[in-house]
Design a protein around this motif. Structure first.
Motif, PDB file in Angstrom:
ATOM      1  N   LEU A 273      -9.370  -7.750  64.395  1.00 26.00           N
ATOM      2  CA  LEU A 273      -8.291  -6.894  63.902  1.00 26.00           C
ATOM      3  C   LEU A 273      -8.612  -5.431  64.132  1.00 26.00           C
ATOM      4  N   VAL A 274      -9.843  -5.029  63.802  1.00 29.47           N
ATOM      5  CA  VAL A 274     -10.227  -3.626  63.978  1.00 29.47           C
ATOM      6  C   VAL A 274     -10.217  -3.253  65.459  1.00 29.47           C
ATOM      7  N   ARG A 275     -10.689  -4.142  66.308  1.00 30.04           N
ATOM      8  CA  ARG A 275     -10.654  -3.866  67.750  1.00 30.04           C
ATOM      9  C   ARG A 275      -9.219  -3.719  68.248  1.00 30.04           C
ATOM     10  N   ARG A 276      -8.359  -4.649  67.850  1.00 27.13           N
ATOM     11  CA  ARG A 276      -6.962  -4.592  68.300  1.00 27.13           C
ATOM     12  C   ARG A 276      -6.265  -3.348  67.774  1.00 27.13           C
ATOM     13  N   PHE A 277      -6.597  -2.942  66.559  1.00 25.54           N
ATOM     14  CA  PHE A 277      -5.995  -1.729  66.004  1.00 25.54           C
ATOM     15  C   PHE A 277      -6.335  -0.521  66.869  1.00 25.54           C
ATOM     16  N   TRP A 278      -7.630  -0.364  67.184  1.00 25.93           N
ATOM     17  CA  TRP A 278      -8.019   0.807  67.962  1.00 25.93           C
ATOM     18  C   TRP A 278      -7.498   0.747  69.394  1.00 25.93           C
ATOM     19  N   GLU A 279      -7.442  -0.438  69.951  1.00 26.06           N
ATOM     20  CA  GLU A 279      -6.868  -0.558  71.293  1.00 26.06           C
ATOM     21  C   GLU A 279      -5.384  -0.211  71.280  1.00 26.06           C
ATOM     22  N   ALA A 280      -4.681  -0.572  70.195  1.00 21.28           N
ATOM     23  CA  ALA A 280      -3.273  -0.195  70.067  1.00 21.28           C
ATOM     24  C   ALA A 280      -3.107   1.310  69.881  1.00 21.28           C
TER      25      ALA A 280
ATOM     26  N   MET B 261      10.069  -3.162  69.488  1.00 24.82           N
ATOM     27  CA  MET B 261       8.701  -2.833  69.052  1.00 24.82           C
ATOM     28  C   MET B 261       8.004  -4.106  68.607  1.00 24.82           C
ATOM     29  N   PRO B 262       6.727  -4.302  68.998  1.00 27.87           N
ATOM     30  CA  PRO B 262       6.005  -5.530  68.625  1.00 27.87           C
ATOM     31  C   PRO B 262       5.793  -5.625  67.123  1.00 27.87           C
ATOM     32  N   GLU B 263       5.436  -6.819  66.664  1.00 25.10           N
ATOM     33  CA  GLU B 263       5.162  -7.047  65.254  1.00 25.10           C
ATOM     34  C   GLU B 263       3.983  -6.178  64.812  1.00 25.10           C
ATOM     35  N   PRO B 264       4.065  -5.551  63.623  1.00 26.89           N
ATOM     36  CA  PRO B 264       2.941  -4.731  63.140  1.00 26.89           C
ATOM     37  C   PRO B 264       1.656  -5.550  63.016  1.00 26.89           C
ATOM     38  N   LEU B 265       0.535  -4.910  63.235  1.00 28.21           N
ATOM     39  CA  LEU B 265      -0.757  -5.585  63.081  1.00 28.21           C
ATOM     40  C   LEU B 265      -1.058  -5.885  61.620  1.00 28.21           C
ATOM     41  N   VAL B 266      -0.652  -4.977  60.731  1.00 29.23           N
ATOM     42  CA  VAL B 266      -0.871  -5.166  59.296  1.00 29.23           C
ATOM     43  C   VAL B 266       0.381  -4.753  58.545  1.00 29.23           C
TER      44      VAL B 266
ATOM     45  N   VAL C  16      -5.471   1.809  47.823  1.00 26.31           N
ATOM     46  CA  VAL C  16      -5.897   0.592  48.514  1.00 26.31           C
ATOM     47  C   VAL C  16      -5.444  -0.688  47.827  1.00 26.31           C
ATOM     48  N   ARG C  17      -4.721  -0.587  46.718  1.00 24.63           N
ATOM     49  CA  ARG C  17      -4.472  -1.746  45.865  1.00 24.63           C
ATOM     50  C   ARG C  17      -3.841  -2.918  46.612  1.00 24.63           C
ATOM     51  N   ASN C  18      -2.913  -2.668  47.496  1.00 20.16           N
ATOM     52  CA  ASN C  18      -2.256  -3.755  48.228  1.00 20.16           C
ATOM     53  C   ASN C  18      -2.483  -3.649  49.736  1.00 20.16           C
ATOM     54  N   ALA C  19      -3.504  -2.909  50.137  1.00 24.27           N
ATOM     55  CA  ALA C  19      -3.717  -2.650  51.559  1.00 24.27           C
ATOM     56  C   ALA C  19      -4.386  -3.835  52.256  1.00 24.27           C
ATOM     57  N   ASP C  20      -3.947  -4.097  53.478  1.00 26.19           N
ATOM     58  CA  ASP C  20      -4.572  -5.109  54.324  1.00 26.19           C
ATOM     59  C   ASP C  20      -5.712  -4.501  55.136  1.00 26.19           C
ATOM     60  N   LEU C  21      -5.544  -3.241  55.538  1.00 23.72           N
ATOM     61  CA  LEU C  21      -6.563  -2.526  56.303  1.00 23.72           C
ATOM     62  C   LEU C  21      -6.754  -1.158  55.677  1.00 23.72           C
ATOM     63  N   VAL C  22      -7.987  -0.838  55.328  1.00 21.85           N
ATOM     64  CA  VAL C  22      -8.340   0.451  54.749  1.00 21.85           C
ATOM     65  C   VAL C  22      -9.280   1.154  55.717  1.00 21.85           C
TER      66      VAL C  22
ATOM     67  N   LEU D   9       2.179   0.157  64.014  1.00 17.95           N
ATOM     68  CA  LEU D   9       1.003  -0.674  63.755  1.00 17.95           C
ATOM     69  C   LEU D   9       0.959  -1.187  62.315  1.00 17.95           C
ATOM     70  N   ALA D  10       1.715  -0.567  61.419  1.00 16.44           N
ATOM     71  CA  ALA D  10       1.756  -0.995  60.023  1.00 16.44           C
ATOM     72  C   ALA D  10       3.166  -0.791  59.476  1.00 16.44           C
ATOM     73  N   ARG D  11       3.564  -1.692  58.600  1.00 18.55           N
ATOM     74  CA  ARG D  11       4.878  -1.520  57.965  1.00 18.55           C
ATOM     75  C   ARG D  11       4.860  -0.384  56.958  1.00 18.55           C
ATOM     76  N   HIS D  12       3.730  -0.225  56.294  1.00 18.87           N
ATOM     77  CA  HIS D  12       3.601   0.825  55.280  1.00 18.87           C
ATOM     78  C   HIS D  12       2.272   1.547  55.480  1.00 18.87           C
ATOM     79  N   ILE D  13       2.313   2.861  55.382  1.00 22.52           N
ATOM     80  CA  ILE D  13       1.105   3.677  55.484  1.00 22.52           C
ATOM     81  C   ILE D  13       0.939   4.448  54.182  1.00 22.52           C
ATOM     82  N   VAL D  14      -0.217   4.262  53.547  1.00 25.68           N
ATOM     83  CA  VAL D  14      -0.531   4.972  52.314  1.00 25.68           C
ATOM     84  C   VAL D  14      -1.564   6.046  52.637  1.00 25.68           C
ATOM     85  N   VAL D  15      -1.294   7.267  52.213  1.00 26.65           N
ATOM     86  CA  VAL D  15      -2.183   8.394  52.477  1.00 26.65           C
ATOM     87  C   VAL D  15      -2.827   8.826  51.166  1.00 26.65           C
TER      88      VAL D  15
END
Length: 314
Positions: A162-169, A1-6, A64-70, A30-36
């Motif tokens: 980053l946002v473009r690559r996220f949605w394309e992924a 699996m490729p490296e996560p984007l965030v 969102v405290r430690n989030a790279d992408l919200v 796409l992310a190492r950690h997902i916060v809901v």
């Protein structure tokens, strides 16, 4: 699996769109950690039952405290409230985005609440169904759909990328537009059609000479499709019309003029005018199919698994 984007992705809201993002982000790594985050404890508990994230909270600031992408997955009318809640807790350099169907209004609501160190890149995935809630999402919702990215002038290019690559992924095709142009395009391709659907279904409901059972029993394909669109989330669509008011009213005015011309053609028996209009509209339908945004399946959007999901929640 490729490296996560965030490293950390925070999802504010976990309805159809948010839960679909969570599913595809997990599947594609796409992310190492997902916060809901969501405000209702029962919805949050359901998201946890479904395994949509790695951490769960009802507190948007904590999310969102430690989030790279919200990504804010809330009705556009709630955008300012969300921005005010998360703004002070965002870490410097974080990228904030959204999924709303209007963009100029969202930018006006959100931007004043974000610190200068935060990159705001609004986006709109044009995908959805008439269903809502965390159970409604699925990982392929965005596959071969468009996601329009609408960065305000001067937005950091790396954040936009980053946002473009996220949605394309996530499987989407991406396009960059100005917020104002996006709102005008969506007014005619989505917002006004939804308004017409709500209105025609409402008209049928108010016709005293047509009973409810007859509406249900004799629904032909056209009316049935209108009811599917008109079943979309009421809160989301109320906010869309209120927050894209000018573009919707302009497109409604143009629609009314064209409808008047159609009425005259019918009244005066102008078959040539009717034939010419129907020929043009048929060509548009074929163009949509050729562009991969629809299939020719007659039960498209009604039978699970029959083609792509219907755009009733955009």
């Amino acid at each position: 699996m490729p490296e996560p984007l965030v490293d950390t992705l925070a999802l504010i809201g976990i309805g159809l769109i948010g839960s679909s993002i969570a599913r595809v982000a997990k599947r594609e790594g796409l992310a190492r950690h997902i916060v809901v985050q969501t405000r209702r404890p029962e919805t949050l508990a359901r998201a946890e039952d479904l395994g949509l994230g790695d951490r769960y909270t009802t507190d948007p600031a904590e999310a969102v405290r430690n989030a790279d992408l919200v990504i804010a997955c809330v009705p556009v009318g709630a955008s300012e409230q969300v921005a005010g809640a998360i703004g002070p807790a965002l870490k410097p350099g974080a990228v904030v985005s959204d999924v709303g169907s209007t963009k100029a209004s969202v930018i006006a609501q959100v931007a004043p609440h974000l610190p200068d160190s935060i990159h705001f890149v609004p986006a709109h995935p044009i995908a959805g169904t008439e269903h809502s809630g965390p159970d409604a999402g699925f990982a392929d919702l965005f596959r071969n759909r468009w996601c329009i990215v609408t960065p305000p002038p001067g937005t950091d290019a790396d954040a936009v990328d980053l946002v473009r690559r996220f949605w394309e992924a996530c499987g989407a095709d991406t396009e960059v537009m100005t917020p104002e142009h996006h709102d005008m395009v969506l007014a005619i391709t989505s917002h006004v059609p939804h308004l017409i659907a709500y209105n025609i279904v409402g008209t049928a409901a108010h016709l005293e000479q047509v009973t409810e059972s007859e509406v249900m029993k004799y629904s032909a394909g056209g009316f049935r499709d209108f009811t599917r669109i008109a079943a979309s989330d009421p809160t989301m669509w109320r906010d869309v019309f209120l927050h894209n008011r000018e573009a919707v009213l302009e497109m409604l005015a143009r629609f009314s003029e064209d409808l008047s011309a159609l009425q005259r053609a019918i009244r005066y028996g102008d078959g040539d005018a009717l034939f010419d209009l129907f020929t043009k509209t048929r060509a548009i339908r074929r163009g949509i199919i050729e562009a991969g945004q629809e299939t020719e399946a007659p039960d498209f959007g009604r039978t699970p698994g029959a083609g792509k999901p219907a755009d009733a929640g955009e």
